[in-house]
Design a protein around this motif. Structure first.
Motif, PDB file in Angstrom:
ATOM      1  N   MET A   1      -2.448 -24.815   4.991  1.00  0.00           N
ATOM      2  CA  MET A   1      -1.831 -24.462   5.542  1.00  0.00           C
ATOM      3  C   MET A   1      -1.033 -24.189   4.421  1.00  0.00           C
ATOM      4  O   MET A   1       0.105 -24.812   3.606  1.00  0.00           O
ATOM      5  N   THR A   2       0.435 -22.691   4.614  1.00  0.00           N
ATOM      6  CA  THR A   2       1.275 -22.403   3.740  1.00  0.00           C
ATOM      7  C   THR A   2       2.273 -23.244   3.920  1.00  0.00           C
ATOM      8  O   THR A   2       3.136 -23.476   5.193  1.00  0.00           O
ATOM      9  N   SER A   3       3.321 -22.536   2.898  1.00  0.00           N
ATOM     10  CA  SER A   3       4.744 -23.363   3.180  1.00  0.00           C
ATOM     11  C   SER A   3       5.375 -22.909   3.833  1.00  0.00           C
ATOM     12  O   SER A   3       6.178 -23.732   4.762  1.00  0.00           O
ATOM     13  N   ALA A   4       5.166 -21.370   4.383  1.00  0.00           N
ATOM     14  CA  ALA A   4       5.734 -20.884   5.531  1.00  0.00           C
ATOM     15  C   ALA A   4       5.228 -21.218   6.354  1.00  0.00           C
ATOM     16  O   ALA A   4       6.416 -21.604   7.783  1.00  0.00           O
TER      17      ALA A   4
ATOM     18  N   PHE B   1       4.745 -24.191   7.723  1.00  0.00           N
ATOM     19  CA  PHE B   1       4.738 -26.016   7.463  1.00  0.00           C
ATOM     20  C   PHE B   1       6.342 -25.629   7.531  1.00  0.00           C
ATOM     21  O   PHE B   1       7.142 -26.420   8.494  1.00  0.00           O
ATOM     22  N   LYS B   2       7.111 -25.083   7.019  1.00  0.00           N
ATOM     23  CA  LYS B   2       8.860 -24.538   6.941  1.00  0.00           C
ATOM     24  C   LYS B   2       9.191 -24.067   9.194  1.00  0.00           C
ATOM     25  O   LYS B   2       9.937 -25.057   9.269  1.00  0.00           O
ATOM     26  N   LEU B   3       8.019 -23.586   9.527  1.00  0.00           N
ATOM     27  CA  LEU B   3       8.422 -22.997  10.542  1.00  0.00           C
ATOM     28  C   LEU B   3       8.103 -24.888  11.220  1.00  0.00           C
ATOM     29  O   LEU B   3       9.235 -24.717  12.677  1.00  0.00           O
ATOM     30  N   ILE B   4       7.159 -24.793  11.067  1.00  0.00           N
ATOM     31  CA  ILE B   4       6.526 -26.285  12.133  1.00  0.00           C
ATOM     32  C   ILE B   4       7.516 -27.511  12.297  1.00  0.00           C
ATOM     33  O   ILE B   4       8.359 -28.075  13.059  1.00  0.00           O
ATOM     34  N   ARG B   5       8.118 -27.191  10.781  1.00  0.00           N
ATOM     35  CA  ARG B   5       9.546 -28.789  10.563  1.00  0.00           C
ATOM     36  C   ARG B   5      10.953 -28.316  11.637  1.00  0.00           C
ATOM     37  O   ARG B   5      11.282 -28.815  11.856  1.00  0.00           O
ATOM     38  N   GLN B   6      11.034 -26.761  11.267  1.00  0.00           N
ATOM     39  CA  GLN B   6      12.202 -26.063  12.284  1.00  0.00           C
ATOM     40  C   GLN B   6      11.569 -26.077  13.930  1.00  0.00           C
ATOM     41  O   GLN B   6      13.006 -26.621  14.742  1.00  0.00           O
TER      42      GLN B   6
ATOM     43  N   LEU C   1      11.269 -13.254   6.007  1.00  0.00           N
ATOM     44  CA  LEU C   1      10.655 -12.554   6.203  1.00  0.00           C
ATOM     45  C   LEU C   1       9.205 -13.640   6.754  1.00  0.00           C
ATOM     46  O   LEU C   1       8.453 -13.844   7.535  1.00  0.00           O
ATOM     47  N   ASP C   2       9.736 -14.707   6.785  1.00  0.00           N
ATOM     48  CA  ASP C   2       8.561 -16.517   7.028  1.00  0.00           C
ATOM     49  C   ASP C   2       9.237 -17.371   8.295  1.00  0.00           C
ATOM     50  O   ASP C   2       9.321 -17.933   8.456  1.00  0.00           O
ATOM     51  N   GLU C   3      10.712 -16.103   8.988  1.00  0.00           N
ATOM     52  CA  GLU C   3      10.776 -17.056   9.859  1.00  0.00           C
ATOM     53  C   GLU C   3      11.139 -16.327  11.567  1.00  0.00           C
ATOM     54  O   GLU C   3      11.006 -14.719  11.325  1.00  0.00           O
TER      55      GLU C   3
ATOM     56  N   GLN D   1       9.886 -27.282   0.654  1.00  0.00           N
ATOM     57  CA  GLN D   1      11.023 -27.411   1.448  1.00  0.00           C
ATOM     58  C   GLN D   1      12.570 -28.048   1.353  1.00  0.00           C
ATOM     59  O   GLN D   1      13.346 -27.049   1.612  1.00  0.00           O
ATOM     60  N   VAL D   2      11.693 -28.635   1.513  1.00  0.00           N
ATOM     61  CA  VAL D   2      13.469 -30.163   1.877  1.00  0.00           C
ATOM     62  C   VAL D   2      13.407 -30.057   0.458  1.00  0.00           C
ATOM     63  O   VAL D   2      15.173 -29.283   0.195  1.00  0.00           O
ATOM     64  N   SER D   3      13.630 -30.256  -0.790  1.00  0.00           N
ATOM     65  CA  SER D   3      14.122 -30.440  -1.876  1.00  0.00           C
ATOM     66  C   SER D   3      14.630 -28.504  -2.136  1.00  0.00           C
ATOM     67  O   SER D   3      15.797 -29.247  -2.801  1.00  0.00           O
ATOM     68  N   ALA D   4      14.061 -27.651  -2.343  1.00  0.00           N
ATOM     69  CA  ALA D   4      14.794 -26.685  -2.395  1.00  0.00           C
ATOM     70  C   ALA D   4      15.852 -26.432  -1.507  1.00  0.00           C
ATOM     71  O   ALA D   4      17.276 -26.008  -1.996  1.00  0.00           O
ATOM     72  N   SER D   5      16.221 -27.215  -0.479  1.00  0.00           N
ATOM     73  CA  SER D   5      17.217 -26.942   1.036  1.00  0.00           C
ATOM     74  C   SER D   5      18.550 -27.707   0.428  1.00  0.00           C
ATOM     75  O   SER D   5      19.306 -27.369   0.262  1.00  0.00           O
ATOM     76  N   ILE D   6      17.822 -28.431   0.069  1.00  0.00           N
ATOM     77  CA  ILE D   6      18.925 -29.958  -0.788  1.00  0.00           C
ATOM     78  C   ILE D   6      20.278 -28.719  -2.077  1.00  0.00           C
ATOM     79  O   ILE D   6      20.701 -28.964  -2.229  1.00  0.00           O
ATOM     80  N   VAL D   7      18.929 -28.896  -3.129  1.00  0.00           N
ATOM     81  CA  VAL D   7      19.403 -28.424  -4.023  1.00  0.00           C
ATOM     82  C   VAL D   7      20.179 -26.883  -4.331  1.00  0.00           C
ATOM     83  O   VAL D   7      21.043 -26.694  -4.029  1.00  0.00           O
TER      84      VAL D   7
END
Length: 674
Positions: A1-4, A6-11, A423-425, A558-564
């Motif tokens: 699974m791509t990070s994009a 997984f990001k959508l699934i988390r959202q 692009l990934d949203e 995704q989480v680490s990038a969001s926090i930083v």
């Protein structure tokens, strides 16, 4: 699974969680549901499907970990002897076969199991407690652990025995469903129409409202009845099968729906019975929304035990939702606190199974394109699936050519700022941090109970703050003065002082609550707690790097990038500086911590007097252990209080170490000394 992906699934998971929490409160606490049970069930199923594929998304505050919501203060709290669990849902034969496979796998057996098939009545679950054969308490389910004491009201229901009969047990808690039959419901609505009063939408809402009347005389005027389906606690021996349990309840004087309850010798017979019950659904004198399937053997039920919110030995097979046609009249845009802009369809009101539907979710513009839906279209709407009903399809044969395409917006409907869609949203986002719509949602989140817990600052008060332009940022909450609050509607001295006191008290909230309150994307309660466990202060978290965050268990890219990104943004740095200068001083709670119980599993059973289950669980988890709701070969310790029942018996049979409350506290103290 791509990070994009997984990001959508988390959202999707975060959105589902927020929606379920909201509607759980509306349904269980206020008795004012905004959606139907079928819609809620489908919404929950989506969440459970995501968590089954991605268990790393499960957090302690997920709706899957919990049952229900907290009781109102209008009635006294009533703690249940054993939790009143909810059921997992099935929607077809495939789901039921999967349930059968899971049960057999857990029991390590291949031979067919006998199941009990019961109609799932659409009413209100209650627990009835008897001592020496006399009814001493009736309680609603509440949050599954504590409900509301409605004893005076249930006493008015003729089908509930005040005194048991025929060699009854000395101590007994019975579980049942209170409901109103359709004929009585129709007569009451006819009477109310003739008297010029508002009618009720359905029997379930009427039943819930009747049980929660402060005047028992009003409850008595409603023709309510009950069907009993189980036992929460009993002194003496349990029957060998669930069918025998129901027969025993009937023998003691309880109303049990025995005439329609059947056993099935294998899962295929269960599926056949599901089809039969669905076929006769409309001929029954009461409303049902599915069929409950239970492993018939009580011994196997006890061996299967339960998960955090559901028993492993039972499942509810829900009937398909009903559909109706209507017209999509317009589309409105909603802006969330993260800036996400989502479309909602305004529908020509239509009655779908007793509920008036006037809006439906369009989700996003990819979904609009998939459906090829347009303003003016005749569409099929279904009462199942999302926070509001779903549009299933467009009735193309009714399209006239005058319909209007639904264009994706280029600017925010609230502030007019340009929207950006990554692009990934699947949705565009407003990037303006000062957007009024975003600010409103951020304030609601910041003030919520799980965040800064500012009691008294609800939706209506926040709307007034924004309308009066008293706040332009979260920090402005801590700049409010007494004279500012007097501009509110119906604001007196006492209420103003109480609100200012709540705002001041929030300055000392725990650090994990503050981090959650900030609304950092992808950071829920569970991750906030995990972050605080690693970082000693907000300053250390603000200075962290992506690499340091990635080293933590459960935190991905995704989480680490969001926090930083959050802590590097100048606007957020300014917000944190303002909050600090205004006296907001979140602190890390000091907890006894260690890893002495790493890999160890505890089970608490019986009535605990020295500490609560919640307190005991916290002590175990602080030392790296986990707490389970059922006893198995993997259990290391069983902590037994007074009147411990089947869990204690099973622990003795398996040779598991049993601790008294004192033993458990000594074990904890030994760890502290070390």
């Amino acid at each position: 699974m791509t990070s994009a992906s997984f990001k959508l699934i988390r959202q999707q998971h975060q959105k589902l969680s927020q929606q379920l929490h909201h509607h759980s409160y509306r349904y269980h606490t206020l008795d004012q549901p905004e959606i139907t049970d079928s819609e809620y069930d489908q919404l929950l199923k989506k969440l459970l499907d995501i968590e089954a594929q991605h268990p790393e998304l499960i957090t302690p505050d997920s709706p899957s970990q919990r049952v229900g919501s907290t009781p109102l203060s209008g009635f006294s709290p009533a703690k249940h002897v054993t939790p009143m669990l909810s059921l997992e849902n099935a929607f077809n034969g495939s789901d039921l076969r999967d349930f059968d496979t899971r049960v057999k796998r857990f029991l390590s057996r291949t031979e067919d199991l006998q199941y009990l098939c019961e109609p799932k009545l659409d009413g209100v679950a209650v627990a009835l407690t008897y001592q020496q054969g006399k009814l001493i308490r009736g309680a609603t389910r509440g949050n599954g652990l504590t409900g509301e004491d409605i004893t005076q009201n249930v006493r008015t229901i003729g089908a509930i025995p005040l005194q048991l009969q025929n060699d009854y047990p000395e101590q007994l808690e019975v579980r049942g469903e209170i409901y109103m039959e359709l004929e009585a419901f129709r007569k009451l609505n006819l009477q109310r129409r003739e008297e010029g009063e508002a009618t009720f939408a359905n029997p379930r809402n009427l039943t819930a409202g009747s049980l929660r009347q402060l005047d028992p005389k009003l409850t008595a005027s409603r023709t309510l009845t009950i069907s009993c389906y189980g036992i929460g606690a009993i002194s003496g021996e349990m029957p060998a099968t669930h069918q025998q349990l129901l027969e025993a309840l009937s023998h003691w004087g309880f109303k049990v729906n025995l005439s329609i309850i059947q056993t099935a010798d294998n899962i295929e017979a269960v599926i056949d019975r599901y089809a039969e019950l669905q076929a006769i659904r409309e001929t029954l004198p009461y409303e049902i929304d599915g069929m409950v399937i239970k492993v018939n053997s009580i011994a196997l039920q006890q061996e299967l035990g339960e998960k955090s919110r559901t028993p492993r030995w039972a499942i509810a097979a829900k009937f398909p939702a009903r559909q109706e046609q209507t017209v999509l009249e317009s589309v409105r845009l909603q802006v969330g606190r993260t800036g996400a802009v989502t479309p909602v369809a305004n529908l020509r009101p239509v009655n779908v199974s007793g509920v008036t539907v006037s809006s439906a979710s369009l989700h996003n513009w990819d979904e609009i394109s998939r459906l090829d839906v347009r303003i003016g279209d005749t569409i099929v709407v279904e009462r199942a699936g999302d926070v509001i009903p779903d549009i299933v399809r467009v009735v193309l044969e009714k399209r006239s050519g005058n319909e209007t395409l639904i264009s994706e917006p280029s600017h925010c409907p609230s502030c007019g700022s340009k929207l950006i869609r990554e692009l990934d949203e699947v949705v565009p986002r407003c990037q303006n941090l000062d957007c009024p719509a975003r600010l409103k949602e951020s304030l609601k989140h910041f003030c919520s109970r799980e965040a800064m817990d500012i009691e008294g600052l609800g939706d209506r008060q926040i709307d007034q703050l924004l309308r009066l332009k008293l706040v332009n940022s979260i920090a402005d909450l801590y700049r409010l003065r007494r004279e500012d609050l007097f501009q509110f509607e119906r604001m007196g001295d006492k209420l103003a002082d109480k609100l200012l006191k709540a705002i001041a008290a929030s300055k000392q909230r725990p650090l994990e609550n503050f981090i959650f309150a900030l609304g950092i994307r992808h950071v829920g309660k569970h991750l906030a707690k995990l972050i605080v466990h690693h970082f000693d202060s907000l300053e250390k978290l603000a200075a962290t790097t992506t690499e340091e965050l990635l080293a933590l268990h459960e935190i991905g890219p995704q989480v680490s990038a969001s926090i930083v990104h959050f802590f590097n943004a100048e606007t957020n740095q300014k917000l944190l500086q303002d909050l600090q200068e205004l006296g907001v001083n979140p602190h890390k709670e000091e907890r006894i911590s260690g890893d002495r119980f790493q890999g160890k599993t505890f089970v608490f059973t019986g009535s605990l007097e020295r500490f609560s289950r919640k307190e005991g669980t916290a002590l175990v988890e602080a030392q790296g252990g986990r707490v389970s709701g059922s006893v198995s070969k993997k259990t290391d310790y069983v902590v037994a209080g007074a009147e411990a029942g089947s869990k204690l018996t099973k622990a003795e049979q398996l040779g598991i170490q049993i601790l008294s409350e004192d033993d458990f506290l000594q074990l904890i103290e030994q760890d502290i000394e070390k």
